[in-house]
Design an enzyme around this catalytic site. Structure first.
Site, PDB file in Angstrom:
ATOM      1  N   GLY A  85      50.546  59.652  89.714  1.00 41.17           N
ATOM      2  CA  GLY A  85      51.975  59.580  89.521  1.00 41.17           C
ATOM      3  C   GLY A  85      52.188  59.813  87.672  1.00 41.17           C
ATOM      4  O   GLY A  85      51.453  60.532  87.461  1.00 41.17           O
ATOM      5  N   GLY A  90      46.204  58.891  83.123  1.00 35.61           N
ATOM      6  CA  GLY A  90      45.319  59.752  82.728  1.00 35.61           C
ATOM      7  C   GLY A  90      45.084  61.000  83.813  1.00 35.61           C
ATOM      8  O   GLY A  90      43.873  61.476  83.796  1.00 35.61           O
ATOM      9  N   ALA A  94      41.587  63.640  84.285  1.00 31.25           N
ATOM     10  CA  ALA A  94      41.285  63.729  85.638  1.00 31.25           C
ATOM     11  C   ALA A  94      41.342  64.940  86.204  1.00 31.25           C
ATOM     12  O   ALA A  94      40.251  65.703  86.792  1.00 31.25           O
ATOM     13  CB  ALA A  94      42.123  62.683  86.279  1.00 31.25           C
ATOM     14  N   ASP A 135      39.192  58.781  78.221  1.00 32.07           N
ATOM     15  CA  ASP A 135      39.517  58.882  79.519  1.00 32.07           C
ATOM     16  C   ASP A 135      38.652  60.141  80.203  1.00 32.07           C
ATOM     17  O   ASP A 135      38.404  59.767  81.532  1.00 32.07           O
ATOM     18  CB  ASP A 135      40.909  59.791  79.338  1.00 32.07           C
TER      19      ASP A 135
END
Ligand code: MEV
Length: 302
Positions: A85, A90, A94, A135
């Site tokens: 979403g 992150g 990703a 991240d």
């Protein structure tokens, strides 16, 4: 033949902003994923079908870096699908990590996790200029990690879920603007900001010990303290403060904004008995509850 790689989203537990300046942080992966599916292509150009991911700069930069390093000539096709979403969980890290891992599989590059981290982090910095890499590390290593902002070393110290509720504040934060805001404050009030970073660094170390012992009372107190320090850095806003305040008033061990601030999510640490009350308090204060398990994400290749 198409291959898929799913990279988990993340939530910062303690240490945001200070980590950009070399301090440590604690970050947990979540059980929501961004998937990149792709294969070799006979087209003249790479082809992307990225749906909700409008910004393809992270994908392009990951491909560029791997292609140049390994002198790859072939083109690829690639599709993305995301259940992260627009909550600041992150997506950029990703999609970068999933693309690097996909190329690793497609071209048999045998990258170690450390090499995948270095290449993905380079790709993120090429696309967005700033960021600590926490991240990227979270996507690659999963679980809950202690990440050293200076050496970039990763210690995966827990794979257990953390009893954390996540509330979305209703608007998207802009990480680069918030990083810039802290940099401006640091220029004007260097001593104060360094003191804040030092305090954040200390509470991250204590937070790791609290998580290892499952001492939620202690971790909650550290989260509250961290939130106050983030307010002093100027990265919180009224909505985040309201959601954090209501969560604590409803009985959470502690709560704080999570990530760059200026919007996105807050997190609240709760006992089983208080979970429903804290959830109701966040909802009543206008927060959107995000249904994720915190600390359980892991990278998946298939
Ligand atoms: C953003 O989620 C966290 C920051 O510390 C930026 C970073 O570490 O890259 C503000």
């Amino acid at each position: 033949m198409a291959i898929s790689v799913s990279a988990p989203g993340k939530l910062m537990i303690l240490g945001e902003h200070a980590v950009v300046y070399g301090y440590p942080c604690i970050v947990s992966s979540v059980d929501k994923y961004l998937t990149v599916k792709g294969g070799r292509s006979f087209d003249k150009n790479d082809t992307f079908v990225t749906g909700k991911i409008r910004d393809t700069s992270f994908i392009k930069s990951a491909i560029d870096i791997i292609r140049n390093k390994y002198k790859l000539k072939e083109r690829i096709f690639l599709e993305t699908e995301s259940d992260l979403g627009e909550y600041g969980l992150g997506s950029s890290a990703a999609v970068t990590v999933a693309t690097v891992k996909l190329l690793n599989e497609l071209f048999g590059l045998s990258l170690t996790n450390q090499e995948a981290f270095e290449l993905s982090y380079k790709a993120v910095l090429q696309a967005q200029k700033k960021g600590s890499g926490f991240d990227v590390a979270s996507c690659i290593f999963g679980g809950t990690i202690y990440f050293d902002g200076k050496s970039k070393e990763v210690d995966v110290f827990s794979h257990d879920p953390l009893p954390i509720i996540v509330g979305f504040s209703g608007n998207k934060g802009d990480t680069m603007i918030m990083i810039e805001k802290v940099a401006e404050l640091k220029k004007k009030k260097q001593k104060l900001v360094e003191e804040i970073f030092n305090s954040i660094g200390k509470l991250v170390g204590q937070g790791k010990r609290a998580i290892c012992k499952k001492d939620w009372q202690r971790l909650g107190k550290l989260m509250n303290d961290d939130h106050q320090l983030l307010i002093k850095l100027g990265v919180s806003n009224n909505k985040l403060n309201q959601l954090v305040g209501e969560a604590v008033r409803a009985g959470a061990y502690g709560a704080k904004l999570s990530g760059a601030g200026g919007g996105d999510c807050m997190i609240a640490l709760v006992s089983d008995e208080n979970r429903a009350k804290v959830e109701a308090a966040i909802r009543n204060a206008g927060g959107e509850l995000i249904n994720v398990e915190v600390g359980k994400g892991t990278l998946i290749n298939y």
